[in-house]
Design a protein around this motif. Sequence first.
Motif, mmCIF file in Angstrom:
data_model
loop_
_atom_site.group_PDB
_atom_site.id
_atom_site.type_symbol
_atom_site.label_atom_id
_atom_site.label_comp_id
_atom_site.label_asym_id
_atom_site.label_seq_id
_atom_site.Cartn_x
_atom_site.Cartn_y
_atom_site.Cartn_z
ATOM 1 N N HIS A 19 0.834 -1.199 0.000
ATOM 2 C CA HIS A 19 0.000 0.000 0.000
ATOM 3 C C HIS A 19 0.873 1.255 0.000
ATOM 4 N N GLN A 20 0.750 2.024 -1.073
ATOM 5 C CA GLN A 20 1.567 3.226 -1.186
ATOM 6 C C GLN A 20 0.835 4.419 -0.575
ATOM 7 N N VAL A 21 1.394 4.944 0.542
ATOM 8 C CA VAL A 21 0.732 6.037 1.246
ATOM 9 C C VAL A 21 1.158 7.382 0.668
ATOM 10 N N LEU A 22 2.439 7.492 0.359
ATOM 11 C CA LEU A 22 2.945 8.722 -0.254
ATOM 12 C C LEU A 22 3.492 8.369 -1.629
ATOM 13 N N LYS A 23 2.972 9.060 -2.644
ATOM 14 C CA LYS A 23 3.456 8.813 -4.002
ATOM 15 C C LYS A 23 4.064 10.114 -4.503
ATOM 16 N N ALA A 35 4.230 26.467 7.153
ATOM 17 C CA ALA A 35 3.597 25.727 6.066
ATOM 18 C C ALA A 35 2.438 24.924 6.636
ATOM 19 N N CYS A 36 1.266 25.014 5.980
ATOM 20 C CA CYS A 36 0.113 24.253 6.451
ATOM 21 C C CYS A 36 -0.207 23.149 5.457
ATOM 22 N N LEU A 37 -0.494 21.969 6.015
ATOM 23 C CA LEU A 37 -0.843 20.806 5.200
ATOM 24 C C LEU A 37 -2.301 20.490 5.481
ATOM 25 N N ILE A 38 -3.126 20.555 4.449
ATOM 26 C CA ILE A 38 -4.524 20.170 4.655
ATOM 27 C C ILE A 38 -4.868 19.044 3.693
ATOM 28 N N GLY A 39 -6.008 18.417 3.963
ATOM 29 C CA GLY A 39 -6.441 17.334 3.082
ATOM 30 C C GLY A 39 -7.328 16.377 3.839
ATOM 31 N N PRO A 40 -8.069 15.548 3.089
ATOM 32 C CA PRO A 40 -8.958 14.588 3.752
ATOM 33 C C PRO A 40 -8.162 13.565 4.559
ATOM 34 N N SER A 41 -8.830 12.892 5.524
ATOM 35 C CA SER A 41 -8.104 11.901 6.313
ATOM 36 C C SER A 41 -7.694 10.731 5.409
ATOM 37 N N GLY A 42 -6.535 10.171 5.697
ATOM 38 C CA GLY A 42 -6.014 9.088 4.867
ATOM 39 C C GLY A 42 -5.279 9.590 3.642
ATOM 40 N N SER A 43 -5.088 10.915 3.554
ATOM 41 C CA SER A 43 -4.415 11.439 2.364
ATOM 42 C C SER A 43 -2.898 11.338 2.489
ATOM 43 N N GLY A 44 -2.401 10.983 3.690
ATOM 44 C CA GLY A 44 -0.969 10.800 3.862
ATOM 45 C C GLY A 44 -0.272 11.984 4.507
ATOM 46 N N LYS A 45 -1.028 13.003 4.941
ATOM 47 C CA LYS A 45 -0.367 14.200 5.470
ATOM 48 C C LYS A 45 0.331 13.940 6.805
ATOM 49 N N MET A 224 -3.169 18.026 0.180
ATOM 50 C CA MET A 224 -2.777 16.644 -0.159
ATOM 51 C C MET A 224 -4.012 15.789 -0.310
ATOM 52 N N ASP A 225 -3.960 14.875 -1.271
ATOM 53 C CA ASP A 225 -5.027 13.890 -1.425
ATOM 54 C C ASP A 225 -4.441 12.665 -2.122
ATOM 55 N N GLY A 226 -4.743 11.501 -1.586
ATOM 56 C CA GLY A 226 -4.286 10.261 -2.208
ATOM 57 C C GLY A 226 -2.778 10.144 -2.305
ATOM 58 N N GLY A 227 -2.059 10.720 -1.340
ATOM 59 C CA GLY A 227 -0.613 10.548 -1.304
ATOM 60 C C GLY A 227 0.152 11.465 -2.239
ATOM 61 N N VAL A 228 -0.518 12.458 -2.812
ATOM 62 C CA VAL A 228 0.189 13.434 -3.644
ATOM 63 C C VAL A 228 -0.233 14.845 -3.230
ATOM 64 N N ILE A 229 0.660 15.814 -3.534
ATOM 65 C CA ILE A 229 0.297 17.215 -3.321
ATOM 66 C C ILE A 229 -0.502 17.635 -4.536
ATOM 67 N N VAL A 230 -1.794 17.930 -4.309
ATOM 68 C CA VAL A 230 -2.647 18.266 -5.443
ATOM 69 C C VAL A 230 -2.447 19.726 -5.837
ATOM 70 N N GLU A 231 -2.337 20.567 -4.810
ATOM 71 C CA GLU A 231 -2.245 21.997 -5.097
ATOM 72 C C GLU A 231 -1.474 22.672 -3.967
ATOM 73 N N SER A 232 -0.701 23.681 -4.294
ATOM 74 C CA SER A 232 0.012 24.390 -3.236
ATOM 75 C C SER A 232 0.201 25.841 -3.647
ATOM 76 N N GLY A 233 0.513 26.663 -2.644
ATOM 77 C CA GLY A 233 0.729 28.073 -2.957
ATOM 78 C C GLY A 233 0.435 28.939 -1.759
ATOM 79 N N ASP A 234 0.211 30.225 -2.019
ATOM 80 C CA ASP A 234 -0.137 31.151 -0.952
ATOM 81 C C ASP A 234 -1.514 30.753 -0.397
ATOM 82 N N PRO A 235 -1.635 30.598 0.926
ATOM 83 C CA PRO A 235 -2.906 30.111 1.499
ATOM 84 C C PRO A 235 -4.103 30.964 1.090
ATOM 85 N N ARG A 236 -3.922 32.290 1.091
ATOM 86 C CA ARG A 236 -5.057 33.152 0.800
ATOM 87 C C ARG A 236 -5.542 32.962 -0.635
ATOM 88 N N GLU A 237 -4.591 32.696 -1.550
ATOM 89 C CA GLU A 237 -4.993 32.442 -2.940
ATOM 90 C C GLU A 237 -5.653 31.086 -3.099
#
Lengths: 255, 319
Positions: A19-23, A35-45, A224-237
Amino acid sequence: MTDVPMVHADHIVKSYGSHQVLKDVSVTVNRGEVACLIGPSGSGKSTFLRCINHLESINGGRLSVDGELMGYRQRGEKLYEMSPAEVSRQRADIGMVFQSFNLFPHMTVLENIIEAPTQVKGIKKAAAVATAMELLDRVGLAHKAKAYPSHLSGGQQQRVAIARALAMSPKLMLFDEPTSALDPELVGEVLDVMKGLARSGMTMIVVTHEIGFAREVGDSLFFMDGGVIVESGDPREVLTSPKHERTQSFLSKVL
Amino acid sequence: MDPATEPIKAVKLRHPVRTAFAVVIVLLVALFVWDAATREAYQWPLVGQYLLDRRISQAAGVTLALTVLAMILAIVMGLVLAVMRLSDNPVLKAVSWFYLWLFRGTPVYVQLVFWGLLGTIYRSVTIGIPFTSVEFFTVSPFSAIDLFWLAVLGLAFNEAAYMAEIVRGGILSVPRGQDEAARALGMSWRQTMLRIVVPQSMRVIIPPTGNEVISMLKTTSLVTALGFSLELYARTRAISAQIYATVPLLIVASIWYLLVTSILMVGQYYLERYYGRGVAPQRAPENDPDVADAAGVDPTTGLSGDEIEAVAPPKREHQ
């Protein structure tokens, strides 16, 4: 040295069995950044956070903190596993705060805080106590120094846990959902301590569901979702105009 | 007084069956005691005469010494074996597993007989290089050991196997988060074990260990198997053989065993209280108004002290 990022994670892969948790996770956090990491549970954060201080070992990629590879030493092309003592020395410079606080229940608040400085760094007890009392004062709990953790509320315990991590004078602080186990009315006091810490220039990586905190003090946001960073950047944006569909649907559920 | 808060005054529910049983039991016990007091075979005058006999009180002291020394050694060995079993090192794991297999798998009586025969089996041991004529020195390893210490070793080696399992259960009962928190602070495996995990596991380890101590007290009566005869049971048997009176001396021995057990139970109470600190329900510090709702709840398990006591492993006899 100052232009070396505090955390440089390069194509991190982590799996448990098949089972690959982080891809392929790549994250860079600069000195003094929050730096803030958000995402659904089980996303690997959380797993990613635990890879940073080598509580979990990674299966692929390179992870360095303050320019130093975590858990491995590189000579030429070859990687050598570090001894447990060397890994401990690396961890001593990285503070970590857990969702379930994990204070040592058989020790008083003060004993919790001076434990690592005296045992790991060999600091004299009197000096460690003085530092501990300063830190307790900073988190507003100096009057609880002699109490046992079980006599404190969740919010107070988490503030002690933060003071305990700070007692090692870390160069980086990791927060693993620090407010998720708290009653709603206790969340604020912990976030206030964290905001103060961010203002003091501490480099922080925070796994959180507190979108408001990310918006207010975050310098960067990673979704993060599904073990990958889907999107990142300035939080306000990212929070106001998410580009990715998965980010949009996640934010529409939590906001 | 406000009628709404007035305490309820009601006729108590009666338990006629319960009362009847109590009366019957009291009657039966009274009958038995009256019968025993007057029955010739118990020879009460002899019980009185030998209860405070110097030879017997000394033997009780020897039994207590055997118990305490064997348990101390067994607890230390059990701790080492448990930690070996839980370590990442496959060699240590295997050694610990083999030890448990051997010492739990054979009766303690048989083991004690073997301990008694060690001096005969290994009359002399020569240290040298195998398959050559080079010899450094020759010793008789067991001839020098006093029978008392041989008995301590025999009892401790058997008990260590049981203590290892009790300690292992205790260590596993400590939440994983404790270990992670300690390692995240940079503490070594050794520091984490000695300062964080083992002290917390004591709360779970002590109740069954108290049981083992009491069990050990009684197991000491088996050390005649290796030829040691100065403990309580062997001494009382020897005296009863001299004066042709079995029953009164058995009663004397029983009274002494009960006395020592009672003393040990008091010690256990205080140990449990000490290691329950920070978890067991305690009086909250005074003038501390904001602890009321958080008191007594363990953050790591979410259980209160009472509940933790309730989920501790049940006490057990292994013999």
